[in-house]
Design a protein around this motif. Structure first.
Motif, PDB file in Angstrom:
ATOM      1  N   GLU A 212       0.809  -1.218   0.000  1.00  0.00           N
ATOM      2  CA  GLU A 212       0.000   0.000   0.000  1.00  0.00           C
ATOM      3  C   GLU A 212       0.843   1.269   0.000  1.00  0.00           C
ATOM      4  O   GLU A 212       0.406   2.309  -0.498  1.00  0.00           O
ATOM      5  CB  GLU A 212      -0.940   0.001   1.208  1.00  0.00           C
ATOM      6  N   VAL A 215       1.684   2.312  -3.859  1.00  0.00           N
ATOM      7  CA  VAL A 215       0.634   2.428  -4.881  1.00  0.00           C
ATOM      8  C   VAL A 215       0.727   3.761  -5.606  1.00  0.00           C
ATOM      9  O   VAL A 215       0.705   3.821  -6.845  1.00  0.00           O
ATOM     10  CB  VAL A 215      -0.751   2.246  -4.244  1.00  0.00           C
ATOM     11  N   ASP A 245      -8.815  -1.985  -4.799  1.00  0.00           N
ATOM     12  CA  ASP A 245      -9.048  -2.494  -3.450  1.00  0.00           C
ATOM     13  C   ASP A 245      -7.977  -3.530  -3.127  1.00  0.00           C
ATOM     14  O   ASP A 245      -7.567  -4.303  -3.988  1.00  0.00           O
ATOM     15  CB  ASP A 245     -10.438  -3.123  -3.360  1.00  0.00           C
ATOM     16  N   ALA A 246      -7.526  -3.540  -1.878  1.00  0.00           N
ATOM     17  CA  ALA A 246      -6.474  -4.463  -1.466  1.00  0.00           C
ATOM     18  C   ALA A 246      -7.029  -5.865  -1.257  1.00  0.00           C
ATOM     19  O   ALA A 246      -8.204  -6.043  -0.915  1.00  0.00           O
ATOM     20  CB  ALA A 246      -5.804  -3.970  -0.176  1.00  0.00           C
ATOM     21  N   TYR A 253      -2.079  -4.771  -3.327  1.00  0.00           N
ATOM     22  CA  TYR A 253      -2.898  -4.439  -4.491  1.00  0.00           C
ATOM     23  C   TYR A 253      -2.363  -5.189  -5.720  1.00  0.00           C
ATOM     24  O   TYR A 253      -1.165  -5.137  -6.012  1.00  0.00           O
ATOM     25  CB  TYR A 253      -2.870  -2.934  -4.750  1.00  0.00           C
TER      26      TYR A 253
END
Length: 365
Positions: A212, A215, A245-246, A253
């Protein structure tokens, strides 16, 4: 007494003669092999690396459209298949019985319609002779329409039953390779349960996971380089997909890169290293592996290799640590060779031999 002195003098001469016969032994210079990186320049691009896997651009999870017991499997993982090729078969006995029942219902509906139409014809003849009323004829017309509707219903039910029977055969929906298959004879599967995965022929991509904290940087990357582990080739790529969305389990991701210039040698499942090229920032610090830093009495040093392949200690100023690398804010010029391992075993002026170059500082391209 004189004889004693003569003996001592003779012994001394013998010792001096023996000492003179010995050759001077010179110490052997130790040459240590080292790994190194080339320090990046202050205005170079930054980059981030990820591990990925070669995947097909189009992948299908194949499943039976009806449930049942698997009778046979016609292909194995890794087999190349053509569109429409039979992959697996379910037991269709129940669907054959249902089709027979629907055929009987259709025959009954056809007979009923024929009877109703014949009655309507007789009712019309009786009406011309005034033996029955017009209302009776109208009711018979309605009965004929209802019989015709039941016939259409029976025909549709028979078509649906036949389709259900055809769905007991699992067919390939495109040319490609079976990357996995889980249907085994004797296994009972439900409708829609994935039993095989088909990787379609054509474009190849690299699938990888992005943490995250990377990203935003990935979205702003100026380009991507994909290096194949098998043969060392490096291909250009572009970002085609980045999940919004993770993943619930890994909290990463999913991303996919479209490869430029891939060929048949780029096979499914190959391991690849993905390097995202990030726009450089003026004044950005170069980075070195943490293992290159020598700490002594609160000061930081690195070993720099000169043209004669001798090492010299150089003081540097360090910045923030990011994972296994550290920023160098001053004391080092771009392009200098810096030792990355065994820094505590070196001394100034020591000769070294260079091993393969390790991954360069994150600031260098």
């Amino acid at each position: 007494m004189t004889r004693h002195y003569r003996t001592l003098a003779l012994a001394s001469l013998l010792m001096l003669a023996l000492a003179g016969c010995k050759e001077d032994v010179k110490p052997v210079e130790e040459i240590r092999p080292v790994r190194y990186v080339l320090a990046g320049s202050s205005n170079s691009q930054d980059s981030q690396q990820f591990s990925g896997e070669i995947r097909a651009r189009h992948e299908s999870q194949l499943a039976f459209r009806v449930g049942g017991k698997v009778l046979e499997r016609r292909v194995n993982a890794g087999d190349s298949v053509k569109k429409g090729q039979l992959l697996a078969v379910l037991d269709g006995s129940d669907y054959q019985l249902d089709t027979s029942a629907k055929q009987a219902q259709l025959a009954a509906a056809q007979a009923d319609l024929a009877q109703q139409e014949a009655d309507l014809k007789r009712y019309r003849e009786l009406l011309t002779q005034n033996f029955i009323s017009a209302a009776q004829v109208e009711r018979q017309q309605t009965a004929v329409q209802a019989a015709r509707a039941r016939l259409q219903q029976a025909q549709a039910a028979l078509s649906a039953s036949r389709n259900q029977g055809n769905y007991t055969a699992l067919l390939a929906d495109s040319d490609g390779v079976i990357s996995s298959i889980g249907a085994e004879p004797g296994m009972v599967v439900a409708a829609g349960q994935p039993v095989a995965r088909l990787a379609a022929n054509g474009e190849r991509e690299v699938a990888f996971q992005v943490p995250e904290n990377a990203v935003d940087a990935l979205r702003g990357a100026s380009g991507f380089k994909v290096k194949l582990w098998a043969d060392g080739r490096e291909l250009d790529a572009r970002l085609r997909e980045l999940a919004a969305d993770a993943d619930g389990a890994t909290r990463t991701y999913a991303a996919r890169l479209a490869l430029n210039g891939s060929d048949a040698e780029v096979r499914l499942g190959m391991t690849a290293s993905v390097r995202a090229l990030l726009p450089g920032q003026p004044g950005a610090a170069m980075r070195l592996p943490l293992s290159a830093i020598l700490d002594e009495q609160g000061k930081h040093y690195v070993w720099v290799i000169n043209a004669q392949q001798q090492v010299g200690r150089k003081a540097v100023t360090v910045g923030a640590i990011d994972g296994d690398s550290i920023a160098i804010t001053s004391g080092l010029r771009g392009g200098e060779k810096v030792v990355t391992a065994g820094v505590h075993l070196l001394r100034d002026g020591q000769r070294v031999t260079l091993l393969e170059q390790t991954a360069a500082a994150r600031g260098q391209q």
